[in-house]
Design a protein around this motif. Structure first.
Motif, PDB file in Angstrom:
ATOM      1  N   GLY A  82      13.899  15.287  26.998  1.00 49.51           N
ATOM      2  CA  GLY A  82      13.480  15.476  25.617  1.00 49.51           C
ATOM      3  C   GLY A  82      13.112  16.914  25.312  1.00 49.51           C
ATOM      4  N   ASN A 164       9.759  24.794  16.457  1.00 45.90           N
ATOM      5  CA  ASN A 164      10.443  23.535  16.147  1.00 45.90           C
ATOM      6  C   ASN A 164      11.279  23.664  14.875  1.00 45.90           C
ATOM      7  OD1 ASN A 164       9.703  21.965  18.300  1.00 45.90           O
ATOM      8  ND2 ASN A 164       7.861  21.171  17.325  1.00 45.90           N
ATOM      9  N   ASP A 168      15.275  23.145  14.285  1.00 48.59           N
ATOM     10  CA  ASP A 168      15.827  22.344  13.181  1.00 48.59           C
ATOM     11  C   ASP A 168      16.855  23.145  12.393  1.00 48.59           C
ATOM     12  OD1 ASP A 168      14.088  20.378  13.926  1.00 48.59           O
ATOM     13  OD2 ASP A 168      12.639  20.734  12.329  1.00 48.59           O
ATOM     14  N   GLY A 172      19.817  21.629  13.899  1.00 52.99           N
ATOM     15  CA  GLY A 172      19.773  20.416  13.097  1.00 52.99           C
ATOM     16  C   GLY A 172      18.637  19.482  13.466  1.00 52.99           C
ATOM     17  N   ARG A 173      18.097  19.622  14.665  1.00 52.15           N
ATOM     18  CA  ARG A 173      16.985  18.776  15.088  1.00 52.15           C
ATOM     19  C   ARG A 173      16.361  19.414  16.324  1.00 52.15           C
ATOM     20  NH1 ARG A 173      18.241  12.458  15.373  1.00 52.15           N
ATOM     21  NH2 ARG A 173      19.376  12.958  17.260  1.00 52.15           N
ATOM     22  N   THR A 174      15.093  19.105  16.566  1.00 49.42           N
ATOM     23  CA  THR A 174      14.420  19.679  17.741  1.00 49.42           C
ATOM     24  C   THR A 174      14.851  18.963  19.009  1.00 49.42           C
ATOM     25  OG1 THR A 174      12.536  19.818  16.271  1.00 49.42           O
ATOM     26  CG2 THR A 174      12.173  20.430  18.542  1.00 49.42           C
ATOM     27  N   ILE A 175      14.881  17.631  18.944  1.00 39.29           N
ATOM     28  CA  ILE A 175      15.198  16.836  20.126  1.00 39.29           C
ATOM     29  C   ILE A 175      16.555  16.169  19.916  1.00 39.29           C
ATOM     30  CG2 ILE A 175      14.413  14.929  21.582  1.00 39.29           C
ATOM     31  CD1 ILE A 175      11.566  15.541  20.586  1.00 39.29           C
ATOM     32  N   HIS A 176      17.431  16.288  20.895  1.00 39.19           N
ATOM     33  CA  HIS A 176      18.788  15.741  20.823  1.00 39.19           C
ATOM     34  C   HIS A 176      19.499  16.151  19.532  1.00 39.19           C
ATOM     35  CE1 HIS A 176      17.145  13.775  24.175  1.00 39.19           C
ATOM     36  NE2 HIS A 176      16.603  12.753  23.552  1.00 39.19           N
ATOM     37  N   GLN A 178      22.283  17.615  16.740  1.00 37.66           N
ATOM     38  CA  GLN A 178      23.611  17.087  16.447  1.00 37.66           C
ATOM     39  C   GLN A 178      24.624  18.141  16.015  1.00 37.66           C
ATOM     40  OE1 GLN A 178      24.563  13.759  16.724  1.00 37.66           O
ATOM     41  NE2 GLN A 178      22.625  13.554  17.786  1.00 37.66           N
ATOM     42  N   ARG A 179      24.197  19.352  15.714  1.00 34.75           N
ATOM     43  CA  ARG A 179      25.139  20.318  15.131  1.00 34.75           C
ATOM     44  C   ARG A 179      26.074  20.959  16.141  1.00 34.75           C
ATOM     45  NH1 ARG A 179      21.775  23.968  10.774  1.00 34.75           N
ATOM     46  NH2 ARG A 179      21.128  22.231   9.442  1.00 34.75           N
TER      47      ARG A 179
ATOM     48  N   CYS B  13      13.550  10.072  28.588  1.00 35.21           N
ATOM     49  CA  CYS B  13      13.442  11.541  28.610  1.00 35.21           C
ATOM     50  C   CYS B  13      12.104  12.024  28.083  1.00 35.21           C
ATOM     51  CB  CYS B  13      14.581  12.166  27.819  1.00 35.21           C
ATOM     52  SG  CYS B  13      14.394  12.022  26.032  1.00 35.21           S
ATOM     53  N   GLY B  15      11.218  12.203  25.194  1.00 37.47           N
ATOM     54  CA  GLY B  15      11.423  12.879  23.911  1.00 37.47           C
ATOM     55  C   GLY B  15      10.633  12.217  22.785  1.00 37.47           C
ATOM     56  N   PRO B 136      15.830  10.670  19.114  1.00 38.82           N
ATOM     57  CA  PRO B 136      14.442  10.254  19.317  1.00 38.82           C
ATOM     58  C   PRO B 136      13.896   9.533  18.083  1.00 38.82           C
ATOM     59  CG  PRO B 136      14.494  12.518  18.592  1.00 38.82           C
ATOM     60  CD  PRO B 136      15.928  12.057  18.658  1.00 38.82           C
ATOM     61  N   GLU B 197      23.918  16.067   9.690  1.00 35.64           N
ATOM     62  CA  GLU B 197      24.036  17.290  10.488  1.00 35.64           C
ATOM     63  C   GLU B 197      25.455  17.511  11.008  1.00 35.64           C
ATOM     64  OE1 GLU B 197      21.990  19.521  10.507  1.00 35.64           O
ATOM     65  OE2 GLU B 197      20.209  18.508   9.747  1.00 35.64           O
TER      66      GLU B 197
END
Lengths: 459, 245
Positions: A82, A164, A168, A172-176, A178-179, B13, B15, B136, B197
């Motif tokens: 994470g 964070n 973003d 596109g996001r902090t965790i996992h 997508q971009r 994880c 997360g 998450p 995204e």
């Protein structure tokens, strides 16, 4: 909560040897994942047991990747961790692109460098501010500090939140996120995003300096402990490398990333069927302090200044100073990010589509400096672009042996302290490494061998 | 007296707990209404006396069952946190391989030292009172669910598919772009963040109770996605879920 709390042990109490000391930290706190410290000092002050254990459930990521399409691979490996999900994605994308011979654009390269800065910033601020600082200030967590040191905690919160927000904006996001995709970005930040980001990063510089002042104030509480080891990190003649470089070591020559196995030297012992990672000798360190030791002359101006204030000089052999090196890197990352944003703004964000990829049977390696150290992903693809073989070498796994060696060297010097103090010091040492145990896709297993470095227990 | 809450994790994880830590100032607000007695990732100290347990991760070993049952017995209310805990998530990818094969691949001949079995969500082992979906989890959804729990209400979780939120977000349908997407069947609540995204829906929030599986199947067939593509996507997060597409 306000007073110093002793880490509780869950294990059933066993009778102490006469005047001996027994330390059992069952699930070390303020780290990611599950780790235990078990130590015993006998009545004569001799260390009889000293062990760093990792009871994390294995998750078999390398096997899960088999047969998966190259477009999904980095989304799966992202789930290894994470905190380092951006780093896992970048290393994974690098390996895939290396395999298929994809050349990414300069804009993609710059944005990825921003992505790795964002991740280092959020992870470092989290570790320095929330996880490590309470040790130096005699607190059990950041929560009581929120009352006693409100302004400083709010500075940490502001820096962490900005990092964070940076993740973003870029990913596109902090965790996992997508971009990021093989060959480039599925969605790009706008020029306005970058301008906002620039203002936000400029705004946290004074706040980061306030955190630095706090750390400098309590630097006297950082234990003085020195043990020479091998330092491994990416190196480059061009920059303080995070996204891209060659494998450097304080004890041996540079190697291209494709030869990572010669550096990590994972191998099995015939008598113990065990996987070890070791460098030139029997252990090495990766992470912020390794990077600092190998690349300190390439730090930005603010980074060098922070190192000076913290009294951090290369080569530094004190693992407790990893936290200080992380803070130094925060300044570097902010300053370098501002430089990259200026380049991107001068060019203007171009509406690029990801580089096209043609699949064929091939191999590739990716190596990225994530917050806790050098991360390798190596893949072999079949002609349809599906994974035939995968190998991920995680920073924390590379550090386990070094943590154990440090504990071995530190514990005898603590024999006269109380059990609570020994426990705190040992915990602080492991915590300094900022171990990220859930990352462990494969462990070193040494069960059944009396010379074991790290024991992975089965409950 | 403030309700006591605790965080625990199994195979995952972490997360989702990080998302909680990432609430920043909002977390400090929440903390003024609850007492956190165990949160290993953030604080030292632990207590077995808690009202609400938030549990992240899947159950992947027989010995984990004893630990989750113990947590269940101590908690008045147990909330599953994130895809690994609610639906099994990516951990279930390995369920489609033989244990001998994946153990050997990762650990070589040392594989026999590690105990493991098919990964499963918490609800397959213990009673779960509420589920916070996503991989998450969504930070604001966490804050809302905690608020609802403190008010003594069963938290509301959307039961319609992501497509609803995706339309609201103004995204172009992935199928119109010739891409596959699981937004047709996946439970909403994320605001279609992955599609927004530039990716597609991966199904991390599980199958929506009201999903129209026939229509989803038809959309996939009509757009020419072969069995392998659909299977790979379904096995990303939904390996433990019966989703007959």
């Amino acid at each position: 909560m306000a007073k110093v709390e002793k880490a509780k042990t869950e294990a059933a109490p066993t009778p102490l040897p006469a005047k001996g000391k027994k330390i059992n930290v069952h699930y070390l706190t303020r780290v990611e994942g599950h780790g235990n410290i078990v130590a015993e000092i006998d009545a004569g002050g001799k260390v009889s047991v000293c062990r760093w254990e990792v009871p994390e459930a294995p998750r078999f990521f390398e096997a899960m990747l088999i047969g998966r399409n190259y477009q999904d691979v980095h989304h799966i490996t992202s789930r290894i961790c994470g905190i380092c999900s951006i780093g896992h994605q970048l290393s994974s994308l690098q390996a895939t692109e290396d395999a298929f011979g994809v050349q990414i654009s300069e804009q993609t390269l710059l944005l990825r460098k921003l992505a790795i800065h964002a991740e280092n910033l959020q992870s470092h601020f989290l570790h320095v501010g929330y996880l490590a600082l309470p040790d130096f200030m005699g607190a059990a967590s950041v929560l009581p500090l929120a009352a006693s040191h409100k302004e400083e905690v709010l500075a940490v919160v502001a820096c962490h939140r900005t990092a964070n927000r940076m993740s973003d904006m870029i990913c596109g996001r902090t965790i996992h996120p997508q971009r990021m995709v093989p060959g480039g970005f599925a969605k790009l930040p706008t020029d306005d995003d970058l301008k906002n980001l620039k203002a936000m990063l400029e705004a946290i510089v004074p706040k980061a300096k306030a955190i630095l002042d706090v750390v400098v104030d309590v630097a006297g509480n950082i234990p003085k402990f020195h043990r020479q080891t091998e330092y491994v990190a990416l190196v480059s003649d061009a920059e303080y490398p995070l996204y891209w470089g060659e494998i450097g070591s304080s004890k041996t020559q540079r190697r291209p990333n494709q030869l990572y196995k010669d550096v990590t030297r994972e191998y099995c012992l015939p008598q113990s069927t065990a996987k070890w990672t070791k460098g030139v000798d029997d252990s090495y360190m990766v992470g912020a302090l390794s990077r600092f030791n190998l690349n300190h002359d390439k730090l930005s101006h603010l980074g060098k200044e922070a190192a000076r204030k913290l009294g951090l000089k290369a080569p530094c052999h004190n693992p407790f100073m990893i936290t200080a090196a992380q803070l130094v890197e925060c300044f570097h990352s902010v300053e370098d990010s501002l430089r990259i944003i200026d380049i991107l703004l001068a060019r203007g964000i171009r509406n690029e589509t990801p580089a096209p990829i043609k699949t064929f049977a091939c191999k590739g390696v990716g190596a990225v400096e994530v917050p806790r150290g050098i991360l390798f992903h190596a893949y072999e693809y079949d002609e349809n672009g599906r994974i035939a073989n995968a190998d991920c070498v995680i920073p924390t796994n590379q550090n386990h042996a070094n943590i154990q060696r440090d504990l071995d060297a530190l514990l005898p010097t603590l024999a006269t302290l109380s059990e609570a103090d020994i426990e705190l010091k040992l915990s602080m040492l492991v915590r300094a490494y900022d171990p990220c145990i859930s990352c462990s896709t494969h462990h070193i297993d040494l069960t059944g061998d009396s010379n074991k470095l790290v024991k992975f227990i089965r409950k | 007296m403030k309700p006591k809450i605790a965080f625990f994790d199994f195979a995952g994880c972490e997360g989702d707990q990080l998302q909680v830590a990432n609430l920043e100032e909002k977390l400090l607000d929440i903390l003024s209404h609850v007492e956190v007695v165990s949160f290993r990732e953030v604080m030292t100290g632990h207590s077995d006396d808690y009202d609400i347990a938030f549990v992240e991760g899947s159950i992947t070993r027989p010995e984990d069952e004893a630990r989750i049952k113990d947590i269940r017995s101590k908690a008045k209310y147990l909330v599953a946190l994130g895809a690994c805990a609610t639906i099994g998530g990516v951990n279930c990818i390995k369920n489609f391989m033989s244990p001998d094969v994946y153990k050997e691949r990762v650990y070589g001949t040392s594989g026999r030292w590690y105990s493991t079995y098919a990964a499963r969500p918490l609800k397959k082992v213990v009673k779960v009172d509420a589920e916070l979906h996503g991989c998450p989890i969504d930070r604001s959804e966490f804050a809302r669910v905690v608020k609802e729990l403190l008010l003594g209400r069963q938290p509301w979780i959307p039961d319609y598919p992501v497509c609803v939120e995706c339309k609201k977000a103004g995204n172009i349908c992935r199928y119109d772009l010739g891409r596959i997407c699981l937004g047709t069947i996946t439970r909403a609540g994320c605001g279609a963040c992955c599609v927004t995204e530039g990716a597609h829906c991966w199904g991390c929030r599980g199958v929506a109770p009201k999903a129209n599986l026939d229509a989803a199947r038809e959309a996939m067939n009509k757009n020419g996605f072969d069995h392998k593509t659909v299977r790979d996507l379904l096995r990303f997060f939904l390996g433990d879920t019966y989703a007959p597409l």
